[in-house]
Write an enzyme that holds these catalytic residues in place. Structure first.
Site, PDB file in Angstrom:
ATOM      1  N   ASP A  40       0.829  -1.212   0.000  1.00 23.06           N
ATOM      2  CA  ASP A  40       0.000   0.000   0.000  1.00 23.06           C
ATOM      3  C   ASP A  40       0.863   1.261   0.000  1.00 23.06           C
ATOM      4  O   ASP A  40       0.749   2.117   0.884  1.00 23.06           O
ATOM      5  CB  ASP A  40      -0.970  -0.035   1.191  1.00 23.06           C
ATOM      6  CG  ASP A  40      -1.920  -1.223   1.105  1.00 23.06           C
ATOM      7  OD1 ASP A  40      -2.192  -1.693  -0.022  1.00 23.06           O
ATOM      8  OD2 ASP A  40      -2.386  -1.709   2.151  1.00 23.06           O
ATOM      9  N   LYS A  62      -0.098  -7.549  -3.771  1.00 22.52           N
ATOM     10  CA  LYS A  62      -1.435  -6.942  -3.804  1.00 22.52           C
ATOM     11  C   LYS A  62      -1.288  -5.426  -3.844  1.00 22.52           C
ATOM     12  O   LYS A  62      -0.531  -4.860  -3.050  1.00 22.52           O
ATOM     13  CB  LYS A  62      -2.229  -7.365  -2.564  1.00 22.52           C
ATOM     14  CG  LYS A  62      -3.659  -6.841  -2.566  1.00 22.52           C
ATOM     15  CD  LYS A  62      -4.455  -7.349  -1.372  1.00 22.52           C
ATOM     16  CE  LYS A  62      -4.262  -6.547  -0.108  1.00 22.52           C
ATOM     17  NZ  LYS A  62      -4.643  -5.130  -0.206  1.00 22.52           N
ATOM     18  N   THR A  63      -2.024  -4.799  -4.776  1.00 23.44           N
ATOM     19  CA  THR A  63      -1.945  -3.347  -4.933  1.00 23.44           C
ATOM     20  C   THR A  63      -3.293  -2.690  -4.631  1.00 23.44           C
ATOM     21  O   THR A  63      -4.349  -3.334  -4.722  1.00 23.44           O
ATOM     22  CB  THR A  63      -1.592  -2.988  -6.391  1.00 23.44           C
ATOM     23  OG1 THR A  63      -2.499  -3.677  -7.267  1.00 23.44           O
ATOM     24  CG2 THR A  63      -0.175  -3.361  -6.729  1.00 23.44           C
ATOM     25  N   HIS A  64      -3.215  -1.397  -4.287  1.00 23.82           N
ATOM     26  CA  HIS A  64      -4.373  -0.487  -4.355  1.00 23.82           C
ATOM     27  C   HIS A  64      -3.911   0.561  -5.349  1.00 23.82           C
ATOM     28  O   HIS A  64      -3.353   1.592  -4.975  1.00 23.82           O
ATOM     29  CB  HIS A  64      -4.643   0.173  -2.994  1.00 23.82           C
ATOM     30  CG  HIS A  64      -5.410  -0.681  -2.046  1.00 23.82           C
ATOM     31  ND1 HIS A  64      -6.696  -1.105  -2.308  1.00 23.82           N
ATOM     32  CD2 HIS A  64      -5.092  -1.187  -0.831  1.00 23.82           C
ATOM     33  CE1 HIS A  64      -7.134  -1.823  -1.286  1.00 23.82           C
ATOM     34  NE2 HIS A  64      -6.174  -1.903  -0.378  1.00 23.82           N
ATOM     35  N   ASP A  93      -6.497  -5.005  -5.446  1.00 23.77           N
ATOM     36  CA  ASP A  93      -7.502  -5.070  -4.380  1.00 23.77           C
ATOM     37  C   ASP A  93      -8.564  -3.987  -4.629  1.00 23.77           C
ATOM     38  O   ASP A  93      -8.714  -3.059  -3.851  1.00 23.77           O
ATOM     39  CB  ASP A  93      -6.770  -4.858  -3.044  1.00 23.77           C
ATOM     40  CG  ASP A  93      -7.646  -5.031  -1.831  1.00 23.77           C
ATOM     41  OD1 ASP A  93      -8.835  -5.358  -1.997  1.00 23.77           O
ATOM     42  OD2 ASP A  93      -7.128  -4.828  -0.717  1.00 23.77           O
ATOM     43  N   LYS A  95     -11.865  -4.288  -4.862  1.00 25.66           N
ATOM     44  CA  LYS A  95     -13.150  -4.466  -4.150  1.00 25.66           C
ATOM     45  C   LYS A  95     -14.302  -3.870  -4.961  1.00 25.66           C
ATOM     46  O   LYS A  95     -15.010  -2.965  -4.509  1.00 25.66           O
ATOM     47  CB  LYS A  95     -13.121  -3.847  -2.757  1.00 25.66           C
ATOM     48  CG  LYS A  95     -12.102  -4.480  -1.822  1.00 25.66           C
ATOM     49  CD  LYS A  95     -12.254  -3.966  -0.404  1.00 25.66           C
ATOM     50  CE  LYS A  95     -11.224  -4.520   0.544  1.00 25.66           C
ATOM     51  NZ  LYS A  95      -9.867  -3.974   0.316  1.00 25.66           N
ATOM     52  N   ILE A  99     -23.263  -2.282 -10.015  1.00 24.65           N
ATOM     53  CA  ILE A  99     -24.016  -3.106 -10.957  1.00 24.65           C
ATOM     54  C   ILE A  99     -23.043  -3.654 -12.007  1.00 24.65           C
ATOM     55  O   ILE A  99     -21.978  -3.051 -12.264  1.00 24.65           O
ATOM     56  CB  ILE A  99     -25.158  -2.314 -11.641  1.00 24.65           C
ATOM     57  CG1 ILE A  99     -24.602  -1.106 -12.419  1.00 24.65           C
ATOM     58  CG2 ILE A  99     -26.203  -1.892 -10.632  1.00 24.65           C
ATOM     59  CD1 ILE A  99     -25.602  -0.527 -13.412  1.00 24.65           C
ATOM     60  N   GLY A 100     -23.411  -4.777 -12.589  1.00 24.45           N
ATOM     61  CA  GLY A 100     -22.521  -5.464 -13.527  1.00 24.45           C
ATOM     62  C   GLY A 100     -22.013  -4.583 -14.652  1.00 24.45           C
ATOM     63  O   GLY A 100     -20.821  -4.593 -14.984  1.00 24.45           O
ATOM     64  N   ASN A 101     -22.881  -3.780 -15.239  1.00 24.74           N
ATOM     65  CA  ASN A 101     -22.509  -2.961 -16.392  1.00 24.74           C
ATOM     66  C   ASN A 101     -21.396  -1.966 -16.039  1.00 24.74           C
ATOM     67  O   ASN A 101     -20.454  -1.763 -16.807  1.00 24.74           O
ATOM     68  CB  ASN A 101     -23.767  -2.246 -16.902  1.00 24.74           C
ATOM     69  CG  ASN A 101     -23.489  -1.440 -18.147  1.00 24.74           C
ATOM     70  OD1 ASN A 101     -23.053  -1.990 -19.157  1.00 24.74           O
ATOM     71  ND2 ASN A 101     -23.708  -0.147 -18.085  1.00 24.74           N
TER      72      ASN A 101
HETATM   73  O1  S5P Z   1     -11.181  -7.443   5.230  1.00 24.11           O
HETATM   74  C1  S5P Z   1     -10.208  -6.936   4.695  1.00 24.11           C
HETATM   75  C2  S5P Z   1      -9.972  -7.072   3.311  1.00 24.11           C
HETATM   76  C3  S5P Z   1      -8.838  -6.490   2.775  1.00 24.11           C
HETATM   77  S1  S5P Z   1      -8.503  -6.825   1.102  1.00 24.11           S
HETATM   78  N1  S5P Z   1      -9.304  -6.252   5.438  1.00 24.11           N
HETATM   79  C4  S5P Z   1      -8.189  -5.654   4.897  1.00 24.11           C
HETATM   80  O2  S5P Z   1      -7.390  -5.083   5.650  1.00 24.11           O
HETATM   81  N2  S5P Z   1      -7.966  -5.726   3.527  1.00 24.11           N
HETATM   82  C5  S5P Z   1      -6.811  -5.062   2.886  1.00 24.11           C
HETATM   83  O3  S5P Z   1      -5.619  -5.693   3.365  1.00 24.11           O
HETATM   84  C6  S5P Z   1      -6.647  -3.575   3.175  1.00 24.11           C
HETATM   85  O4  S5P Z   1      -7.288  -2.796   2.176  1.00 24.11           O
HETATM   86  C7  S5P Z   1      -5.145  -3.378   3.155  1.00 24.11           C
HETATM   87  O5  S5P Z   1      -4.696  -3.166   1.825  1.00 24.11           O
HETATM   88  C8  S5P Z   1      -4.601  -4.727   3.624  1.00 24.11           C
HETATM   89  C9  S5P Z   1      -4.240  -4.782   5.104  1.00 24.11           C
HETATM   90  O6  S5P Z   1      -3.156  -3.941   5.363  1.00 24.11           O
HETATM   91  P1  S5P Z   1      -2.382  -3.970   6.761  1.00 24.11           P
HETATM   92  O7  S5P Z   1      -1.383  -2.872   6.624  1.00 24.11           O
HETATM   93  O8  S5P Z   1      -3.395  -3.711   7.845  1.00 24.11           O
HETATM   94  O9  S5P Z   1      -1.746  -5.351   6.882  1.00 24.11           O
END
Ligand code: S5P
Length: 273
Positions: A40, A62-64, A93, A95, A99-101
């Site tokens: 992150d 995993k990225t945001h 990530d 999330k 809606i599907g479209n």
């Molecule tokens: O329930 C969740 C789902 C996710 S994907 N709880 C979370 O914390 N996350 C993600 O996992 C959150 O968006 C962040 O990127 C990571 C947790 O980060 P940390 O620094 O607390 O380990």
């Protein structure tokens, strides 16, 4: 028990119908790691630097991507090159929740073009089954076989409403899309408790909220350790600040790698022994 979590990653790789899951299990086995780094970081430089230094110790990054302030082609090209060099997969990530479209446009297009570079994405079933149907369609029509979805079946934050019926239906919907749904983001393994579990189904469980030195943060995050997560049936451990914000991230990722791998070996060993 329907869960396959007593089997080794290589045994599961041999039997799994999805090419991306086979590749994921093979990476875990080859690199002896079940760590997913939640990277992150908020600039391309910091993101690529951490991906390069920790890449040898992780199975998935995993990225945001929407928090990267200078996001551009260099971000994506850099990530793709490092994923290749260090043999890990990319998980955005995102999330998805719409809606599907709309979700199809967010996945395939826009500024982020997530489908082009992220092997894995996640989505919530809050809008109903259509969101998964839409992503499944995009994946099947997209012409890239190594793409998949994790359903966000639970959340780690205090007071989360992703519980009970929501979690149960997450599993039911997952069963209907075997060509694209790989498994879940959840705190424990879920599918084997369900009455309609089939003997051979093998969902992959990614567990977030993993930290070896903290129990939570001031904004509702709640942690468990690599050992409890693996004992609960997790297959891949998602850790962020516990690793990248440590004084020495390389030693930290090695500690998580060791703890996660030993817990995995205990689980697989005790099942076969
Ligand atoms: O329930 C969740 C789902 C996710 S994907 N709880 C979370 O914390 N996350 C993600 O996992 C959150 O968006 C962040 O990127 C990571 C947790 O980060 P940390 O620094 O607390 O380990």
């Amino acid at each position: 028990m329907a869960s396959q979590s007593h089997l080794s990653y290589s045994q599961r790789a041999q039997k799994h119908p999805h090419p991306l899951v086979r590749r994921l299990f093979e990476i875990a086995e080859r690199k002896k790691t079940n760590v997913v780094l939640s990277a992150d970081l908020t600039t391309t430089r910091d993101l690529l630097a951490i991906a390069d230094s920790l890449g040898p110790h992780i199975a998935v990054l995993k990225t945001h991507i929407d928090i990267v302030s200078d996001f551009g082609p260099a971000t994506v090209e850099g990530l793709a090159q490092l994923a290749q060099r260090h043999d890990f997969l990319l998980f955005e990530d995102r999330k998805f929740v719409d809606i599907g479209n709309t979700v199809q446009k967010q996945y395939r297009g826009g500024a982020l073009r997530i489908h082009e570079w992220a092997h894995i994405v996640n989505a919530t079933i809050l809008p109903g089954e259509g969101i998964i149907q839409a992503l499944d369609q995009s994946i099947r029509d997209g012409g890239i076989s190594e793409r998949g979805i994790l359903i966000l079946a639970e959340m780690t934050s205090k007071g989360s409403l992703a519980v009970g019926e929501y979690t149960r239906i997450s599993v039911e919907i997952a069963r209907k899309y075997p060509q694209s749904v790989l498994g879940f983001v959840s705190t424990t393994e879920l599918s084997s408790h369900s009455p309609s579990a089939t003997r051979d189904e093998d969902f992959v469980v990614f567990t977030t909220g993993v930290n070896m030195s903290s129990k939570g943060d001031a904004l509702g995050q709640q942690y468990q350790t690599p050992t409890t997560a693996m004992a609960g049936g997790s297959d891949f451990l998602i850790a962020g600040r516990g690793i990248y914000a440590a004084a020495d991230p390389v030693s930290a990722v090695q500690e998580y790698q060791k703890a996660g791998w030993e817990a995995y070996e205990r689980r697989v060993g005790s099942a076969s022994g």
